[in-house]
Design a protein around this motif. Structure first.
Motif, PDB file in Angstrom:
ATOM      1  N   CYS A 191       0.858  -1.191   0.000  1.00 40.64           N
ATOM      2  CA  CYS A 191       0.000   0.000   0.000  1.00 40.64           C
ATOM      3  C   CYS A 191       0.895   1.241   0.000  1.00 40.64           C
ATOM      4  CB  CYS A 191      -0.918  -0.003   1.220  1.00 40.64           C
ATOM      5  SG  CYS A 191      -2.131   1.354   1.231  1.00 40.64           S
ATOM      6  N   ASP A 192       0.622   2.196  -0.896  1.00 40.85           N
ATOM      7  CA  ASP A 192       1.440   3.412  -0.949  1.00 40.85           C
ATOM      8  C   ASP A 192       0.562   4.637  -1.144  1.00 40.85           C
ATOM      9  OD1 ASP A 192       1.369   4.461  -3.851  1.00 40.85           O
ATOM     10  OD2 ASP A 192       1.816   2.352  -4.164  1.00 40.85           O
ATOM     11  N   ASN A 193       1.127   5.787  -0.826  1.00 51.25           N
ATOM     12  CA  ASN A 193       0.388   7.044  -0.960  1.00 51.25           C
ATOM     13  C   ASN A 193       0.845   7.843  -2.177  1.00 51.25           C
ATOM     14  OD1 ASN A 193       2.881   7.866  -0.082  1.00 51.25           O
ATOM     15  ND2 ASN A 193       2.126   9.305   1.460  1.00 51.25           N
ATOM     16  N   GLY A 194       1.321   7.150  -3.187  1.00 45.83           N
ATOM     17  CA  GLY A 194       1.778   7.821  -4.399  1.00 45.83           C
ATOM     18  C   GLY A 194       0.626   8.128  -5.341  1.00 45.83           C
ATOM     19  N   ASP A 195       0.993   8.646  -6.524  1.00 46.73           N
ATOM     20  CA  ASP A 195      -0.006   8.910  -7.548  1.00 46.73           C
ATOM     21  C   ASP A 195      -0.673   7.600  -7.931  1.00 46.73           C
ATOM     22  OD1 ASP A 195       0.747  11.519  -7.500  1.00 46.73           O
ATOM     23  OD2 ASP A 195       2.023  11.399  -9.284  1.00 46.73           O
ATOM     24  N   SER A 196      -1.986   7.538  -7.839  1.00 45.54           N
ATOM     25  CA  SER A 196      -2.693   6.308  -8.145  1.00 45.54           C
ATOM     26  C   SER A 196      -3.223   6.347  -9.570  1.00 45.54           C
ATOM     27  CB  SER A 196      -3.841   6.099  -7.151  1.00 45.54           C
ATOM     28  OG  SER A 196      -4.346   4.786  -7.254  1.00 45.54           O
ATOM     29  N   MET A 197      -3.950   5.300  -9.930  1.00 44.14           N
ATOM     30  CA  MET A 197      -4.481   5.189 -11.290  1.00 44.14           C
ATOM     31  C   MET A 197      -5.952   5.581 -11.323  1.00 44.14           C
ATOM     32  SD  MET A 197      -2.678   1.611 -12.495  1.00 44.14           S
ATOM     33  CE  MET A 197      -2.868   0.821 -10.894  1.00 44.14           C
ATOM     34  N   ASP A 198      -6.288   6.428 -12.304  1.00 44.75           N
ATOM     35  CA  ASP A 198      -7.689   6.715 -12.552  1.00 44.75           C
ATOM     36  C   ASP A 198      -8.206   5.704 -13.581  1.00 44.75           C
ATOM     37  OD1 ASP A 198      -6.509   7.497 -14.912  1.00 44.75           O
ATOM     38  OD2 ASP A 198      -6.792   9.641 -14.575  1.00 44.75           O
ATOM     39  N   ARG A 199      -9.359   5.941 -14.160  1.00 45.60           N
ATOM     40  CA  ARG A 199      -9.921   4.964 -15.099  1.00 45.60           C
ATOM     41  C   ARG A 199      -9.004   4.774 -16.316  1.00 45.60           C
ATOM     42  NH1 ARG A 199     -16.100   5.951 -16.371  1.00 45.60           N
ATOM     43  NH2 ARG A 199     -15.696   3.914 -17.337  1.00 45.60           N
ATOM     44  N   LYS A 200      -8.433   5.859 -16.794  1.00 44.24           N
ATOM     45  CA  LYS A 200      -7.529   5.752 -17.931  1.00 44.24           C
ATOM     46  C   LYS A 200      -6.275   4.969 -17.562  1.00 44.24           C
ATOM     47  CE  LYS A 200      -4.900   8.587 -21.195  1.00 44.24           C
ATOM     48  NZ  LYS A 200      -4.539   9.990 -21.592  1.00 44.24           N
ATOM     49  N   GLY A 201      -5.782   5.212 -16.340  1.00 45.51           N
ATOM     50  CA  GLY A 201      -4.587   4.504 -15.885  1.00 45.51           C
ATOM     51  C   GLY A 201      -4.813   3.014 -15.750  1.00 45.51           C
ATOM     52  N   LEU A 202      -5.989   2.622 -15.250  1.00 49.98           N
ATOM     53  CA  LEU A 202      -6.295   1.197 -15.123  1.00 49.98           C
ATOM     54  C   LEU A 202      -6.341   0.516 -16.484  1.00 49.98           C
ATOM     55  CD1 LEU A 202      -9.050   1.118 -12.350  1.00 49.98           C
ATOM     56  CD2 LEU A 202      -6.683   0.352 -12.161  1.00 49.98           C
ATOM     57  N   LYS A 203      -6.826   1.223 -17.492  1.00 48.88           N
ATOM     58  CA  LYS A 203      -6.916   0.625 -18.822  1.00 48.88           C
ATOM     59  C   LYS A 203      -5.546   0.462 -19.474  1.00 48.88           C
ATOM     60  CE  LYS A 203     -11.655   1.744 -20.226  1.00 48.88           C
ATOM     61  NZ  LYS A 203     -12.200   1.993 -18.899  1.00 48.88           N
ATOM     62  N   SER A 204      -4.614   1.361 -19.151  1.00 45.01           N
ATOM     63  CA  SER A 204      -3.277   1.273 -19.755  1.00 45.01           C
ATOM     64  C   SER A 204      -2.306   0.448 -18.920  1.00 45.01           C
ATOM     65  CB  SER A 204      -2.704   2.684 -19.954  1.00 45.01           C
ATOM     66  OG  SER A 204      -2.541   3.331 -18.701  1.00 45.01           O
ATOM     67  N   LEU A 205      -2.747   0.022 -17.747  1.00 49.80           N
ATOM     68  CA  LEU A 205      -1.861  -0.702 -16.826  1.00 49.80           C
ATOM     69  C   LEU A 205      -1.253  -1.938 -17.460  1.00 49.80           C
ATOM     70  CD1 LEU A 205      -0.715  -1.362 -13.988  1.00 49.80           C
ATOM     71  CD2 LEU A 205      -2.905  -2.465 -13.469  1.00 49.80           C
ATOM     72  N   TRP A 206      -2.060  -2.703 -18.221  1.00 54.90           N
ATOM     73  CA  TRP A 206      -1.596  -4.003 -18.709  1.00 54.90           C
ATOM     74  C   TRP A 206      -1.070  -3.954 -20.141  1.00 54.90           C
ATOM     75  CZ3 TRP A 206      -0.586  -7.722 -15.488  1.00 54.90           C
ATOM     76  CH2 TRP A 206      -1.193  -7.681 -14.236  1.00 54.90           C
ATOM     77  N   ASN A 207      -0.632  -2.773 -20.585  1.00 56.62           N
ATOM     78  CA  ASN A 207       0.042  -2.687 -21.878  1.00 56.62           C
ATOM     79  C   ASN A 207       1.487  -3.137 -21.697  1.00 56.62           C
ATOM     80  OD1 ASN A 207      -2.257  -1.687 -23.048  1.00 56.62           O
ATOM     81  ND2 ASN A 207      -1.662   0.458 -22.791  1.00 56.62           N
ATOM     82  N   ILE A 208       1.743  -4.407 -22.019  1.00 55.34           N
ATOM     83  CA  ILE A 208       3.055  -5.005 -21.740  1.00 55.34           C
ATOM     84  C   ILE A 208       4.132  -4.323 -22.575  1.00 55.34           C
ATOM     85  CG2 ILE A 208       4.368  -7.148 -21.652  1.00 55.34           C
ATOM     86  CD1 ILE A 208       1.851  -6.961 -19.844  1.00 55.34           C
TER      87      ILE A 208
END
Length: 821
Positions: free
Chosen positions: A70-87
């Motif tokens: 668990c961290d207090n850094g910049d988290s992912m919004d909806r766009k971030g979640l969609k780009s998370l798994w771009n290998i």
């Protein structure tokens, strides 16, 4: 808790991913579970977190065990979640400098590290837009998978809190070091949790992981890390420093070599090299060795620490391609190098640097600084080291402990009161004058400065021989370099003095028992039992068969790695293995103890691993005659060559098969050894049965056919669960370890279907289980010990039997043997 049943599904997240890619990236790059876990924390650092907490439970084999970060850094919004798994795509590209923090990640593949640890990975994110979650279930990825559709979940604050608090609340308080809820909560945070853990997660070593996190990451006031709620601080060595050298300050290496110039980088002295600028660092030479124990368990304090952008790159003590450094000095050296300009040459694993002129420049300079420190060491320390010899220490120890017992034992032996000792050799054929001369010499040395033990020498006895032998005629103590305890650990410790003192203590223990009048048979039992304990401890951390098989397959093109994996291969099927190596020597020796030590049924073999970048090795590369000589030199019964393949393997009249047949050397393809390892447990392959392979099969055709016949053979499924439960009950209710006879009596009385079970069948079943879960079962002299409850052992067996690391063609064999009710 099922994370997918809470919240509202608001969209799809398509993930283009294949089984091949995920196996390649995760298994190839992150074979270490500790390193894989570090990647999650690195992501937190790159997200500009100031506080990160990790949770690692003590028992990671429990069914509901979890790992989370668990961290207090910049988290992912909806766009971030969609780009998370771009290998292969990193969201940090273009952001590698952010204020004072240099970003670590740049390849976009670190997320795959979790694949080796868990089947199910969930991200719960608080962004400025709200709370969102997504779960990746790796078990849904099959060989035909090209794309997965993940659910994008929207959560309320209450739903997010209900999901997370069961994990972060310990003893009534949250172990997360920042507020997660309410008006004073962090603006953004990320909670990453792994559930349904894989067996690999159990290999996380807490001490090693803490060392990696405290050493490999740039801990400072703007980035604090907590382990199970307790803050981790940067590692600092407390040993006294003899001398330090700062790069660029009074730098004799720069003075002697015109290719270097002095400079200043970020307010510190630095050295500029022809192809690399702004190199900052220091060399610290310590008074005592920094090697405290097994580096695999606790990390290291000595060696080279190459830091790029504040993060440690090399987990090993040296750098690739460097000339071997003197161990005596290297164990006392800590060289810290900050070379941010090497960032362009870092590999995708972030554990190494690509070979390049800048990297060569840095290694050459570091080598020269080490030489400078080494010369200082030998000038200042050489005299002190001479006083640390084992024979010197023994000579200065109490006479009542180190001298008188030897004299008393010699007197009793010559008087016929005792027979031969195990750890002290006294000739039987001496005349009266020779005996008197030995006794007089010992009496004179009761108070001499030199002591009774004149010297200590390392010799290569047989692996099955005792740990040491004192020759009473020469007064030289010979330490058995081939004893498994020394052979497996001497390279870890480097300094042999502790081992020498330990061996001498064993010798003195035996003669002290003689002096005290202990019964001769009891003395032998004590010494033999101590020897067996050492051997058991040496091999107590054996990997299970599937893990060793995977290691073997992964190291076919790596000479050093293949030697190690072949050693572990023979160990996994029941041999005691002793690595040897070196010019004109076998890679190792493996001993099969049958019935008891010294049994005529026991046998041994030498083994050589032949690596190649091609598909097969030629007869000249196999060097069969040399391998045959290894067998004779090391008094082994058999000799084995393991290689990825052999030229002419399928031709019975090929040169390599004919020579192997003539010299009776066993040729085994790595694929066949890999198969043998996986079959040993479910096919109940004992060392006695395995001897037939070495006795009768020498050509590649013969060894392959023998293993194929084993694969196709039918064995009776054993009462695994019943044996474990009976043994556990006897351990719990009795004062002595249960032996095979006691287990058999209970089984016959309790289970009518087992009324005809034999002791030999029970032994076979136990040894077959030991192959699969070696760290849960100990079996010696027909006595069985369990390191956990039957339920947990069976759960681990079932997990291994269905693990993705076992090829599909073998899973049914495992399930048939171990997983049926």
């Amino acid at each position: 808790m099922d994370f997918q049943k809470i919240g509202k599904r608001i969209d799809d997240i398509p993930v283009k991913i294949s089984y091949r890619i995920i196996e390649l990236f995760s298994g190839g790059l992150y074979s270490s579970p500790n390193k894989a876990f570090e990647e999650l924390v690195s992501n937190s650092y790159d997200a500009k977190a100031t506080k990160v907490v990790v949770s690692v439970p003590t028992d990671r084999l429990k069914e509901k065990a979890t790992l989370w970060v668990c961290d207090n850094g910049d988290s992912m919004d909806r766009k971030g979640l969609k780009s998370l798994w771009n290998i292969g795509e990193s969201t940090k590209q273009g952001e590698r400098k952010n204020g004072d923090r240099l970003q670590i990640g740049k390849f976009g593949i670190g997320k795959l590290a979790t694949y080796i640890l868990t089947y199910k990975l969930t991200y719960i994110c608080k962004s400025v837009d709200g709370y969102y979650a997504v779960t990746m279930d790796y078990s849904n990825i099959t060989k035909s998978t090209e794309e997965l559709i993940l659910d994008e979940i929207e959560l309320t604050e209450k739903e997010a809190k209900d999901l997370i608090e069961p994990y972060v609340i310990v003893n009534g308080r949250s172990i997360v070091p920042f507020e997660m809820w309410g008006p004073a909560s962090a603006t953004t945070w990320t909670f990453t949790i792994m559930t349904n853990l894989k067996p690999k997660a159990a290999e996380i070593q807490e001490g090693r992981l803490k060392w990696i996190l405290s050493t490999a990451l740039p801990l400072n006031p703007s980035f604090k890390l907590y382990f199970n709620g307790n803050e981790i601080s940067s590692t600092k060595e407390k040993t006294e420093i003899l001398q330090s050298w700062v790069f660029g300050e009074d730098d004799k290496v720069v003075e002697k070599n015109a290719e270097y110039t002095l400079g200043v980088y970020k307010g510190q002295s630095c050295v500029d090299m022809p192809n690399l600028k702004n190199v900052v660092g220091r060399v610290d030479l310590y008074k005592d060795s920094l090697v405290k124990g097994k580096s695999e368990d606790w990390g290291r304090s000595n060696g080279i620490f190459l830091m790029i952008r504040g993060r440690l790159v090399n987990l090993e003590a040296t750098l690739p391609g460097m000339t071997a450094l003197s161990h005596g000095v290297f164990n006392r050296i800590r060289i810290t190098v900050h070379a941010d300009d090497l960032d362009d040459y870092i590999t995708s694993t972030r554990e190494n640097i690509k070979e390049s002129p800048p990297f060569e420049d840095m290694k050459r300079y570091v080598q020269r600084k080490f030489t400078e420190a080494k010369e200082y060491y030998f000038n200042q320390i050489e005299t002190e080291e001479r006083l640390r010899l084992a024979s010197y220490k023994i000579a200065n120890a109490s006479s009542g402990l180190s001298r008188r017992p030897i004299l008393v034992a010699a007197r009793k032996f010559f008087a016929g009161e005792i027979g031969n000792l195990i750890l002290t050799t006294i000739p039987n054929n001496l005349d009266i004058f020779q005996k008197e001369a030995i006794i007089k010499g010992l009496e004179d040395d009761l108070s001499s400065k030199a002591g009774m033990i004149k010297d200590v020498k390392w010799v290569a006895l047989n692996p099955e021989d005792p740990i040491a032998k004192l020759d009473l005629t020469t007064r030289i103590a010979h330490i058995n370099l081939m004893h498994p305890f020394f052979a497996n650990f001497i390279e870890d410790v480097k300094n042999p003095l502790p081992f020498e003192l330990f061996a001498l203590a064993e010798i003195l223990t035996e003669v002290s028992l003689v002096e005290q009048g202990v019964n001769e048979d009891d003395i032998k039992e004590i010494i033999y039992r101590r020897d067996r304990i050492l051997r058991e401890l040496t091999f107590s951390d054996k990997q299970n068969a599937p893990a060793v098989a995977s290691l073997l397959r992964a190291t076919l093109n790596d000479p050093d790695g293949l030697e190690d994996s072949v050693t572990k291969s023979f160990s996994s099927i029941g041999f005691e293995t002793i690595p040897i190596g070196g010019n004109g020597k076998p890679d190792g020796k493996a001993v099969a103890y049958l019935e008891h030590k010294g049994s005529r049924e026991s046998y041994s073999l030498t083994y050589d691993a032949k690596s190649t970048s091609k598909e097969r090795i030629m007869a000249a590369t196999a060097h069969i005659s040399g391998v045959d000589r290894h067998r004779r030199d090391y008094q082994a019964d058999y000799a084995v060559i393991v290689a990825i393949g052999f030229q002419g393997a399928d031709d019975p009249d090929s040169a390599i098969n004919k020579e192997a047949k003539n010299l009776k050397v066993n040729l085994i393809k790595a694929q066949d050894l890999w198969t043998l390892i996986l079959l040993a447990g479910p096919k109940q392959l004992g060392l006695m049965k395995l001897r037939a392979l070495f006795e009768h099969c020498h050509t590649v055709i013969e060894t392959s056919q023998w293993i194929e016949d084993l694969k196709n053979s039918t064995v009776e499924q054993g009462p695994v669960k019943e044996i474990l439960e009976t043994a556990y009950e006897l351990i719990r209710d009795d004062n002595e370890k249960p032996n095979v006879t006691a287990i058999r009596m209970v089984l016959k009385a309790r289970y009518p279907a087992l009324k005809n079970i034999t002791s030999e069948q029970i032994r076979t079943y136990i040894l077959s289980l030991k192959t699969i879960v070696p760290n849960f079962i100990s079996f010696e002299n027909d006595e069985l010990s369990l390191q956990n409850t039957p339920a947990i052992i069976m759960s681990q067996i079932n997990q291994i039997s269905t693990d993705a690391s076992i090829p599909f063609e073998f899973r049914d064999i495992f399930i048939e043997a171990f997983s049926k009710p």
